[in-house]
Design an enzyme around this catalytic site. Structure first.
Site, PDB file in Angstrom:
ATOM      1  CG  ASP A  63      35.560  38.837  45.295  1.00  0.00           C
ATOM      2  OD1 ASP A  63      34.502  38.484  45.864  1.00  0.00           O
ATOM      3  OD2 ASP A  63      36.362  38.027  44.827  1.00  0.00           O
ATOM      4  CG  ASN A 124      44.138  32.157  38.701  1.00  0.00           C
ATOM      5  OD1 ASN A 124      43.603  32.150  39.807  1.00  0.00           O
ATOM      6  ND2 ASN A 124      43.952  33.123  37.827  1.00  0.00           N
ATOM      7  CG  HIS A 126      41.583  34.056  41.911  1.00  0.00           C
ATOM      8  ND1 HIS A 126      41.176  33.660  40.657  1.00  0.00           N
ATOM      9  CD2 HIS A 126      40.479  33.915  42.692  1.00  0.00           C
ATOM     10  CE1 HIS A 126      39.904  33.313  40.686  1.00  0.00           C
ATOM     11  NE2 HIS A 126      39.457  33.443  41.914  1.00  0.00           N
ATOM     12  CD  GLU A 131      42.449  36.721  38.359  1.00  0.00           C
ATOM     13  OE1 GLU A 131      42.972  35.679  38.808  1.00  0.00           O
ATOM     14  OE2 GLU A 131      41.415  36.712  37.656  1.00  0.00           O
TER      15      GLU A 131
HETATM   16  C1  GLP Z   1      35.753  33.547  42.421  1.00  0.00           C
HETATM   17  C2  GLP Z   1      35.784  34.420  43.667  1.00  0.00           C
HETATM   18  C3  GLP Z   1      36.743  33.900  44.692  1.00  0.00           C
HETATM   19  C4  GLP Z   1      36.525  32.418  44.900  1.00  0.00           C
HETATM   20  C5  GLP Z   1      36.831  31.678  43.619  1.00  0.00           C
HETATM   21  C6  GLP Z   1      36.639  30.173  43.708  1.00  0.00           C
HETATM   22  O1  GLP Z   1      36.623  33.935  41.437  1.00  0.00           O
HETATM   23  N1  GLP Z   1      36.093  35.766  43.384  1.00  0.00           N
HETATM   24  O2  GLP Z   1      36.553  34.617  45.908  1.00  0.00           O
HETATM   25  O3  GLP Z   1      37.349  31.953  45.922  1.00  0.00           O
HETATM   26  O4  GLP Z   1      35.947  32.175  42.630  1.00  0.00           O
HETATM   27  O5  GLP Z   1      35.339  29.857  43.397  1.00  0.00           O
HETATM   28  P1  GLP Z   1      34.658  28.439  43.468  1.00  0.00           P
HETATM   29  O6  GLP Z   1      34.369  28.208  44.890  1.00  0.00           O
HETATM   30  O7  GLP Z   1      33.406  28.593  42.662  1.00  0.00           O
HETATM   31  O8  GLP Z   1      35.611  27.475  42.891  1.00  0.00           O
END
Ligand code: GLP
Length: 223
Positions: A63, A124, A126, A131
């Protein structure tokens, strides 16, 4: 689904880095799907230290924010800083979701699909930027970020108002076509959603729960 609990963040990072190393050494032409966020940072460090040969590896990022990609918070900047600029991967071998999305999807299919996809998980539920409420049939597209995600990710920006409100993400169906999937999660604040996603109902309200329908998924957690 089994959640493999590891001793600490270091072990989480090295366990997943070892899986990527094995994949690349066994199959130098591997197609990888890569995550961003804070969780994979240690894994990328470990991978860089292994000094692997990335010259035949092809990658697809999950993404990107819809934002100026030259800013340090963009996922393009993140990937160059934390992995790509520290390996011998060819710049035309790494891909971020691009328009037209059908061409991005064709690029993945044309390369015979993703061999190994590494995922994180949002608080959440995702995965990538799919989402809650995302269709299990979704493919690469533009999405609006949820309030929770904007709040969670504001720690990387000057303020919550600075966080992009939209992103481009691989869809859930796109991710599910990967041959092998590893989900990594770190921290107490992820434990509840991880349990719900891996052992609760399979529902579009919890996007990561779709992984229960995949034949080759491993989940690693450290607190
Ligand atoms: C972002 C990314 C996700 C990732 C998530 C968790 O929103 N788009 O791909 O898995 O954050 O991030 P973190 O590892 O910083 O908790």
């Amino acid at each position: 689904m089994k959640i493999n609990v590891l001793k600490n963040y270091k072990e989480l990072s090295s366990t997943v880095a070892d899986i990527v190393e094995t994949q690349i050494k066994k199959h130098p032409l591997s197609k990888l799907c890569l995550p961003t966020g804070s969780t994979p940072l240690g894994m990328y460090d470990e991978l860089v230290n292994k000094k692997l040969d990335w010259k035949s590896v092809i990658t697809f990022n999950l993404d990107v924010y819809l934002m100026n990609i030259t800013r340090p918070q963009s996922y393009q900047s993140y990937m160059r800083k934390n992995l790509f600029d520290r390996t011998n991967i060819y710049p035309d071998h790494y891909h971020f979701p691009f328009r037209p999305f059908s061409a991005f999807e064709d690029k993945i299919k044309g390369s015979k699909g993703i061999d190994l996809c590494i995922l994180g998980i949002g608080t959440n539920g995702h995965i990538a930027f799919n989402e809650p409420g995302s269709s299990f049939k979704s493919r690469t597209r533009v999405v609006n970020l949820s309030e929770q995600t904007i709040k969670d990710n504001s720690r990387f920006f000057d303020s919550v108002d600075d966080v992009p409100t939209q992103a481009i993400t691989m869809g859930l169906e796109t991710i599910m076509e990967s041959k092998k999937i590893i989900l990594m999660a770190n921290g107490d604040h992820k434990l509840n959603i991880l349990n719900v996603a891996m052992n609760g109902e399979v529902t579009e309200d919890v996007p990561a729960s779709i992984l229960q329908n995949h034949k080759n998924v491993k989940v690693y957690y450290s607190d």
